[in-house]
Design an enzyme around this catalytic site. Structure first.
Site, mmCIF file in Angstrom:
data_model
loop_
_atom_site.group_PDB
_atom_site.id
_atom_site.type_symbol
_atom_site.label_atom_id
_atom_site.label_comp_id
_atom_site.label_asym_id
_atom_site.label_seq_id
_atom_site.Cartn_x
_atom_site.Cartn_y
_atom_site.Cartn_z
ATOM 1 N N ARG A 80 0.852 -1.206 0.000
ATOM 2 C CA ARG A 80 0.000 0.000 0.000
ATOM 3 C C ARG A 80 0.884 1.251 0.000
ATOM 4 O O ARG A 80 1.420 1.678 1.024
ATOM 5 C CB ARG A 80 -0.902 0.014 1.225
ATOM 6 C CG ARG A 80 -1.733 1.281 1.376
ATOM 7 C CD ARG A 80 -2.781 1.448 0.328
ATOM 8 N NE ARG A 80 -3.797 0.407 0.413
ATOM 9 C CZ ARG A 80 -4.688 0.154 -0.545
ATOM 10 N NH1 ARG A 80 -4.681 0.863 -1.652
ATOM 11 N NH2 ARG A 80 -5.581 -0.811 -0.400
ATOM 12 N N ARG A 103 1.559 -6.338 -10.081
ATOM 13 C CA ARG A 103 2.068 -5.826 -8.799
ATOM 14 C C ARG A 103 2.088 -6.906 -7.708
ATOM 15 O O ARG A 103 2.607 -6.674 -6.625
ATOM 16 C CB ARG A 103 1.250 -4.618 -8.339
ATOM 17 C CG ARG A 103 -0.195 -4.953 -8.018
ATOM 18 C CD ARG A 103 -0.949 -3.721 -7.536
ATOM 19 N NE ARG A 103 -2.332 -4.077 -7.160
ATOM 20 C CZ ARG A 103 -3.142 -3.263 -6.508
ATOM 21 N NH1 ARG A 103 -2.737 -2.044 -6.179
ATOM 22 N NH2 ARG A 103 -4.366 -3.639 -6.193
ATOM 23 N N HIS A 180 0.498 3.781 -10.387
ATOM 24 C CA HIS A 180 -0.434 4.219 -9.334
ATOM 25 C C HIS A 180 0.324 4.972 -8.229
ATOM 26 O O HIS A 180 0.358 4.528 -7.077
ATOM 27 C CB HIS A 180 -1.123 2.967 -8.779
ATOM 28 C CG HIS A 180 -2.375 3.223 -8.007
ATOM 29 N ND1 HIS A 180 -2.419 3.967 -6.854
ATOM 30 C CD2 HIS A 180 -3.650 2.810 -8.213
ATOM 31 C CE1 HIS A 180 -3.649 3.992 -6.389
ATOM 32 N NE2 HIS A 180 -4.420 3.317 -7.185
ATOM 33 N N ASP A 225 -12.020 10.379 -6.715
ATOM 34 C CA ASP A 225 -11.580 9.193 -7.465
ATOM 35 C C ASP A 225 -11.980 9.430 -8.922
ATOM 36 O O ASP A 225 -13.023 8.988 -9.378
ATOM 37 C CB ASP A 225 -12.268 7.931 -6.916
ATOM 38 C CG ASP A 225 -11.643 6.662 -7.483
ATOM 39 O OD1 ASP A 225 -11.932 5.569 -6.953
ATOM 40 O OD2 ASP A 225 -10.854 6.758 -8.443
ATOM 41 N N GLU A 284 -2.000 9.470 -10.972
ATOM 42 C CA GLU A 284 -1.532 8.249 -11.636
ATOM 43 C C GLU A 284 -1.527 8.400 -13.160
ATOM 44 O O GLU A 284 -2.604 8.526 -13.769
ATOM 45 C CB GLU A 284 -2.459 7.096 -11.240
ATOM 46 C CG GLU A 284 -2.678 6.963 -9.748
ATOM 47 C CD GLU A 284 -3.936 6.224 -9.401
ATOM 48 O OE1 GLU A 284 -4.346 5.345 -10.184
ATOM 49 O OE2 GLU A 284 -4.529 6.511 -8.344
HETATM 50 O O1 TA6 Z 1 -6.659 4.632 -8.516
HETATM 51 C C1 TA6 Z 1 -7.838 4.762 -7.784
HETATM 52 C C2 TA6 Z 1 -8.379 3.382 -7.422
HETATM 53 O O2 TA6 Z 1 -8.842 2.707 -8.568
HETATM 54 C C3 TA6 Z 1 -9.483 3.579 -6.377
HETATM 55 O O3 TA6 Z 1 -10.745 3.273 -6.896
HETATM 56 C C4 TA6 Z 1 -9.055 2.645 -5.238
HETATM 57 O O4 TA6 Z 1 -9.619 1.371 -5.401
HETATM 58 C C5 TA6 Z 1 -7.535 2.647 -5.418
HETATM 59 O O5 TA6 Z 1 -7.351 2.577 -6.824
HETATM 60 C C6 TA6 Z 1 -6.773 1.589 -4.646
HETATM 61 O O6 TA6 Z 1 -6.977 0.329 -5.220
HETATM 62 P P1 TA6 Z 1 -6.228 -0.929 -4.499
HETATM 63 O O7 TA6 Z 1 -6.615 -2.137 -5.284
HETATM 64 O O8 TA6 Z 1 -4.744 -0.648 -4.551
HETATM 65 O O9 TA6 Z 1 -6.726 -0.926 -3.076
#
Ligand code: TA6
Length: 327
Positions: A80, A103, A180, A225, A284
């Protein structure tokens, strides 16, 4: 469940660290990570698990990326924070695991990287991912995903992804992609994003409906988002309190996702501190609206260059527009 393969000896850097562009270390939970150091003091760390950049420090040793204090460095959970690679699917609503499986896999140091032109960087590492038989069951395509992580002379962080279709059955494949990136910010209430004004976006909080952004810089007061479409090459993230501006330069990545979970979603994520939303912002570089299709033998390249520049707006020294228009 992919098992970490300790990089082959041929991939080990030469013994004398001084001559090697990178060092191989053991990180959290014994997972292998590569450390890049630039002579003036900036550094980058990238785990072989997920080819996941988890640290980018400037020449004062300040951490520029956000990684949650509750991040779980344990497969199959993605880490994370940092810069997760979203491939072959950007989304948590598709047939694959959220944001695809790249990932959540162990990558290798690439023993035979493609030649890179005009790279000034002396601190870099080339990593590679190929699908396992298990992966082929969930995504029936052969590919080579090569990532170069490099530190520029001024401490800029450059990520270059090259994805090649190596199917032998003549089949093309289609994917979406994102870097991301979780930027570390002092206080989300003191952050602005320049470069996305007036653009159309898909709002993930409103059934991915399409809207048009207002004319001013983005500021943040609640969960966001949004997938901005056909965005410019450069986007600036201004951290007023730190007097720091992150500049994202991108190539091959027309879209940009802006995400902050805010308080409610933060509390709902086990690997994210309840208050950590105040100190991060995801911007991102992505290719989402128009998925990328490759025929066998074709290769796609998607690149970002991140820099962190001082910005003292109180004195008006750094006009965000000038940053976005500068070379
Ligand atoms: O990039 C935004 C997103 O798609 C959000 O909707 C949220 O789900 C975030 O990514 C994190 O996703 P993850 O799968 O890393 O928890």
């Amino acid at each position: 469940m992919s098992i970490e393969k300790v990089p082959s000896s041929s991939a080990q850097p030469p013994s004398s660290a001084s001559s090697s562009p990178f060092e191989l270390r053991k990180g959290v939970n014994g997972l292998h990570k590569v450390v890049l150091r630039e002579v003036r003091g900036s550094s980058v760390e990238v785990y072989l698990y997920g080819s996941h950049v988890t640290s980018w420090k400037n020449d004062h040793g300040e951490e520029l990326l956000f990684v949650s204090s509750k991040a779980i460095f344990k497969p199959p959970k993605p880490i994370r924070g940092g810069i997760p690679l979203c491939f072959p699917q950007f989304s948590n609503h598709g047939p694959l695991e959220s944001h695809g499986f790249a990932r959540n896999r162990f990558w290798c140091v690439d023993p035979d990287p493609p030649p890179f032109t005009n790279t000034l960087s002396k601190a870099f590492v080339d990593l590679i991912l190929k699908p396992t038989e298990e992966d082929m069951k969930i995504w029936p395509h052969s590919f080579e995903f090569r990532l170069r992580v490099a530190l520029g002379p001024g401490g800029d962080l450059m990520l270059t992804s090259r994805i090649r279709n190596t199917n032998t059955d003549g089949k093309p494949f289609t994917f979406t992609f994102a870097y991301h990136t979780y930027f570390s910010v002092s206080d989300i209430n003191e952050v602005r994003v320049e470069g996305l004004e007036t653009l159309d976006y898909l709002d993930n909080l409103r059934n991915k409906e399409r809207f048009t952004e207002q004319g001013d810089a983005l500021t943040f007061e609640s969960e966001v988002d949004k997938i901005y479409l056909s965005t410019p090459t450069k986007i600036a993230i201004l951290d007023h309190e730190k007097k720091r501006t992150f500049v994202i330069r991108k190539d091959g990545l027309p879209d940009a996702v802006v995400w902050n979970p805010w308080d409610k979603k933060a509390k709902a994520m086990a690997d994210f501190g309840d208050d950590e939303y105040k100190h991060m912002l995801c911007v991102e570089a992505a290719a989402i609206e128009k998925p990328i299709t490759l025929k066998p033998g074709e290769e796609w390249k998607g690149r970002i260059e991140l820099s962190a520049v001082p910005s003292s707006y109180c004195s008006g020294q750094l006009d965000p527009q000038r940053v976005l228009q500068s070379s």
